[in-house]
Design a protein around this motif. Structure first.
Motif, PDB file in Angstrom:
ATOM      1  N   LEU A 315       0.796  -1.100   0.052  1.00 46.81           N
ATOM      2  CA  LEU A 315       0.060   0.190   0.081  1.00 46.81           C
ATOM      3  C   LEU A 315       0.818   1.324   0.032  1.00 46.81           C
ATOM      4  O   LEU A 315       1.790   1.556   0.805  1.00 46.81           O
ATOM      5  N   ARG A 316       0.794   2.211  -1.248  1.00 50.37           N
ATOM      6  CA  ARG A 316       1.504   3.082  -1.158  1.00 50.37           C
ATOM      7  C   ARG A 316       1.598   4.350  -0.025  1.00 50.37           C
ATOM      8  O   ARG A 316       0.387   4.500   0.617  1.00 50.37           O
ATOM      9  N   PRO A 317       2.446   4.867   0.418  1.00 54.39           N
ATOM     10  CA  PRO A 317       2.410   5.862   1.543  1.00 54.39           C
ATOM     11  C   PRO A 317       1.526   7.123   1.131  1.00 54.39           C
ATOM     12  O   PRO A 317       1.626   7.614  -0.005  1.00 54.39           O
ATOM     13  N   ALA A 318       0.857   7.463   2.344  1.00 57.40           N
ATOM     14  CA  ALA A 318      -0.053   8.622   1.993  1.00 57.40           C
ATOM     15  C   ALA A 318      -0.417   8.898   3.526  1.00 57.40           C
ATOM     16  O   ALA A 318      -0.122   8.625   4.419  1.00 57.40           O
ATOM     17  N   THR A 319      -0.935  10.013   3.554  1.00 56.20           N
ATOM     18  CA  THR A 319      -1.538  10.633   4.924  1.00 56.20           C
ATOM     19  C   THR A 319      -3.044  10.819   4.827  1.00 56.20           C
ATOM     20  O   THR A 319      -3.871  10.844   3.726  1.00 56.20           O
ATOM     21  N   GLY A 320      -3.553  11.137   5.935  1.00 53.96           N
ATOM     22  CA  GLY A 320      -5.112  11.648   6.120  1.00 53.96           C
ATOM     23  C   GLY A 320      -5.883  10.487   6.479  1.00 53.96           C
ATOM     24  O   GLY A 320      -5.437   9.156   6.653  1.00 53.96           O
ATOM     25  N   ARG A 321      -7.127  10.797   6.845  1.00 52.01           N
ATOM     26  CA  ARG A 321      -8.256   9.716   7.239  1.00 52.01           C
ATOM     27  C   ARG A 321      -8.554   8.749   5.940  1.00 52.01           C
ATOM     28  O   ARG A 321      -8.719   7.862   6.163  1.00 52.01           O
ATOM     29  N   ARG A 322      -8.504   9.314   4.810  1.00 51.27           N
ATOM     30  CA  ARG A 322      -8.594   8.438   3.711  1.00 51.27           C
ATOM     31  C   ARG A 322      -7.670   7.318   3.676  1.00 51.27           C
ATOM     32  O   ARG A 322      -7.927   6.298   3.472  1.00 51.27           O
ATOM     33  N   GLN A 323      -6.360   7.662   4.059  1.00 54.71           N
ATOM     34  CA  GLN A 323      -5.216   6.785   4.189  1.00 54.71           C
ATOM     35  C   GLN A 323      -5.648   5.483   5.353  1.00 54.71           C
ATOM     36  O   GLN A 323      -5.441   4.522   5.023  1.00 54.71           O
ATOM     37  N   TYR A 324      -6.013   6.073   6.363  1.00 55.10           N
ATOM     38  CA  TYR A 324      -6.388   5.252   7.453  1.00 55.10           C
ATOM     39  C   TYR A 324      -7.580   4.383   7.077  1.00 55.10           C
ATOM     40  O   TYR A 324      -7.382   2.999   7.400  1.00 55.10           O
ATOM     41  N   LEU A 325      -8.623   4.740   6.402  1.00 54.98           N
ATOM     42  CA  LEU A 325      -9.645   3.927   5.829  1.00 54.98           C
ATOM     43  C   LEU A 325      -9.047   2.871   4.890  1.00 54.98           C
ATOM     44  O   LEU A 325      -9.444   1.748   5.108  1.00 54.98           O
ATOM     45  N   THR A 326      -8.185   3.208   4.107  1.00 58.85           N
ATOM     46  CA  THR A 326      -7.605   2.421   3.028  1.00 58.85           C
ATOM     47  C   THR A 326      -6.954   1.164   3.840  1.00 58.85           C
ATOM     48  O   THR A 326      -6.766   0.215   3.350  1.00 58.85           O
ATOM     49  N   VAL A 327      -5.811   1.778   4.840  1.00 55.22           N
ATOM     50  CA  VAL A 327      -5.330   0.687   5.649  1.00 55.22           C
ATOM     51  C   VAL A 327      -6.208  -0.375   6.358  1.00 55.22           C
ATOM     52  O   VAL A 327      -5.750  -1.415   6.206  1.00 55.22           O
ATOM     53  N   LEU A 328      -7.305   0.143   6.840  1.00 51.90           N
ATOM     54  CA  LEU A 328      -8.316  -0.795   7.527  1.00 51.90           C
ATOM     55  C   LEU A 328      -8.805  -1.822   6.583  1.00 51.90           C
ATOM     56  O   LEU A 328      -8.781  -3.052   6.646  1.00 51.90           O
ATOM     57  N   GLU A 329      -9.183  -1.256   5.373  1.00 51.28           N
ATOM     58  CA  GLU A 329      -9.729  -2.042   4.256  1.00 51.28           C
ATOM     59  C   GLU A 329      -8.582  -3.261   3.830  1.00 51.28           C
ATOM     60  O   GLU A 329      -8.861  -4.328   3.371  1.00 51.28           O
ATOM     61  N   TRP A 330      -7.315  -2.578   3.579  1.00 52.61           N
ATOM     62  CA  TRP A 330      -6.112  -3.511   3.153  1.00 52.61           C
ATOM     63  C   TRP A 330      -5.790  -4.721   4.178  1.00 52.61           C
ATOM     64  O   TRP A 330      -5.368  -5.715   3.763  1.00 52.61           O
ATOM     65  N   LEU A 331      -5.992  -4.406   5.514  1.00 53.36           N
ATOM     66  CA  LEU A 331      -5.804  -5.344   6.529  1.00 53.36           C
ATOM     67  C   LEU A 331      -6.792  -6.265   6.438  1.00 53.36           C
ATOM     68  O   LEU A 331      -6.503  -7.591   7.132  1.00 53.36           O
ATOM     69  N   LEU A 332      -7.989  -6.291   5.882  1.00 54.53           N
ATOM     70  CA  LEU A 332      -8.915  -7.307   6.005  1.00 54.53           C
ATOM     71  C   LEU A 332      -8.310  -8.481   5.042  1.00 54.53           C
ATOM     72  O   LEU A 332      -9.063  -9.885   5.227  1.00 54.53           O
ATOM     73  N   ASP A 333      -7.715  -8.424   4.147  1.00 50.96           N
ATOM     74  CA  ASP A 333      -7.207  -9.498   3.237  1.00 50.96           C
ATOM     75  C   ASP A 333      -5.908 -10.094   3.634  1.00 50.96           C
ATOM     76  O   ASP A 333      -5.299 -10.755   2.932  1.00 50.96           O
ATOM     77  N   VAL A 334      -5.295  -9.418   4.923  1.00 47.46           N
ATOM     78  CA  VAL A 334      -4.180 -10.375   5.300  1.00 47.46           C
ATOM     79  C   VAL A 334      -4.326 -11.929   5.627  1.00 47.46           C
ATOM     80  O   VAL A 334      -5.339 -12.026   6.468  1.00 47.46           O
TER      81      VAL A 334
END
Length: 456
Positions: A315-334
């Protein structure tokens, strides 16, 4: 040569009750003709008239089944709700509709009841283990309401669900109709995490961390003589009056940092008991990654995620709340992915890691390849912190002969490997929630600011 397509099963088929009614009517009429008895005809008339009356309106439309779930932000331990509906699109009422559904074991359903009905009580098993029976009027639908608790992060299925209905006073039955399952997203529960402000090296232009470079910031670096280009509001009048020369207060610039959270998914250990039970390696890894990402994103830093495994997701580096929601979505597929090959070159391609990034590696250190990866990152000049995600309560099996002795030997070998990593400059700390990385980050920041001796 391809096989011919099989004909579709009929939508509606007669039930055994219809067969018995026709058979009984026929036998009575045949006996009346052969024996010349009118009373047998009288006995057959009610069966014939009842069957004809029940079949005067025959259904043509199959029932419809669909599943819906609450799309709210659902976290481990939160309340989950869903609905399984069976609808009647035709004009003939369904006398009986039998509805059944499956639910993921990580969604503990505590209440399952038809709309307007009472929840089942006194059952130890899940309420969805039994079928639900109702009647459905024309152009209406009946909802089976499900509610319970989400026990673990991930994408959990509600369904598939199936329904079979009977019409015509139970003389006709439809074929089973199924609805595809839907997946309810349950995000990991972020454990409390906080870290010191010390970062190895801040590389961005703006942010909340104090860099070593002078500039516009809030951290006082000292007082110096006024020079062309200095702002008047920086003049320190007390020192200037005492020294009879203009002096200004110099500050350190505030910079943001890039944090790379690396998830070691080569192995899994321990048994997951959900949010209120024991945690496996993946549970600790995912929850710690979510907490670390939330902390640094809240401070305005850039956060990236990497998987150390055969899939090499990133997951490419980014900032902000959108990145946090993207992080949570990304972690669901671990998920754990074993691989016979070394995935280092596949994971760390060109320009994947910034030279100034802080790399937080979440690893159980169950494989030698993980230790080699940490050593290679440290030798390349990266700022690496290893977080041990192996459960502390992991116990060996006691009913397999030498298993306990083998476990103790493996523990000694693993402790030796951790000691060797620390000798190579890789700090290894167990994950313990708040304050887990405070001392380590201080040490790494101190090493980053220390003068380096260059060889000739």
């Amino acid at each position: 040569m391809t096989a011919p397509d099989r004909p579709a099963p009929p939508a509606w088929t007669p039930t055994a009750a219809l067969g018995r009614a026709v058979l009984l009517t026929g036998l009575l009429l045949a006996a009346a003709v052969l024996l010349g008895r009118v009373d047998l005809v009288v006995l057959a008339v009610p069966f014939a008239l009842g069957t004809a009356y029940a079949l005067r309106r025959r259904p043509t439309e199959l029932p419809q089944v669909w599943i819906s779930a609450d799309e709210a932000h659902l976290v481990e331990g939160g309340e989950v709700s869903g609905t399984v509906s069976v609808g009647n699109p035709g004009t003939v009422p369904y006398d009986v509709a039998v509805l059944r559904t499956r639910v993921s074991p990580w969604l503990r359903v505590t209440r399952a009841a038809l709309a307007g009905g009472d929840a089942p009580t006194g059952r130890r098993a899940s309420p969805t283990d039994r079928p639900f029976v109702t009647s459905v009027s024309p152009d209406t639908a009946v909802d089976l309401e499900l509610s319970g608790t989400a026990l673990r992060w991930g994408r959990h299925r509600i369904g598939p669900a199936g329904a079979r209905v009977a019409a015509g006073q139970g003389l006709l039955t439809s074929r089973a109709v199924y609805a595809e399952p839907i997946r309810s997203r349950v995000y990991p529960k972020t454990e409390p995490f906080d870290a010191v402000e010390a970062m190895p090296r801040a590389a961005g232009l703006v942010g909340a961390h104090h860099s070593r470079r002078p500039g516009e910031g809030g951290e006082l670096a000292g007082v110096r003589v006024f020079a062309p280009g200095d702002r008047l509001r920086r003049i320190d009048w007390r020192v200037s009056l005492r020294a009879r020369q203009l002096h200004v207060a110099s500050t350190l610039s505030d910079r943001d940092a890039e944090v790379v959270v690396l998830l070691d998914v080569l192995a899994e250990a321990g048994r997951s008991g959900g949010v209120a039970g024991t945690a496996s390696v993946l549970d600790t890894t995912v929850r710690a990654a979510a907490a670390i990402a939330e902390h640094y994103l809240h401070r305005g830093d850039r956060v990236a995620l990497l998987e150390y495994g055969p899939s090499a997701r990133r997951l490419r580096p980014a900032t902000g709340r959108r990145q946090y929601l993207t992080v949570l979505e990304w972690l669901l597929d671990v998920k754990a992915q074993s691989s016979p090959h070394e995935p280092y070159d596949q994971v760390f391609g060109p320009q994947v890691l910034s030279a100034d990034a802080l790399v937080v590696v979440l690893t159980p250190l169950l494989e030698e390849r993980s230790a080699q990866m940490l050593a290679r990152l440290a030798r390349s000049g990266r700022f690496v912190v290893a977080v041990d995600t192996l459960p502390s309560d992991l116990t060996p099996p006691t009913d397999r002969g030498w298993a306990e002795v083998a476990y103790r030997l493996w523990r000694l070998d693993r402790d030796t490997m951790i000691a060797q990593l620390r000798e190579h400059g890789v700090p290894v700390v167990p994950w313990a929630g708040a304050g887990s990385l405070d001392q380590v980050l201080r040490d790494v920041a101190r090493l980053a600011t220390a003068p380096r001796v260059g060889g000739r």
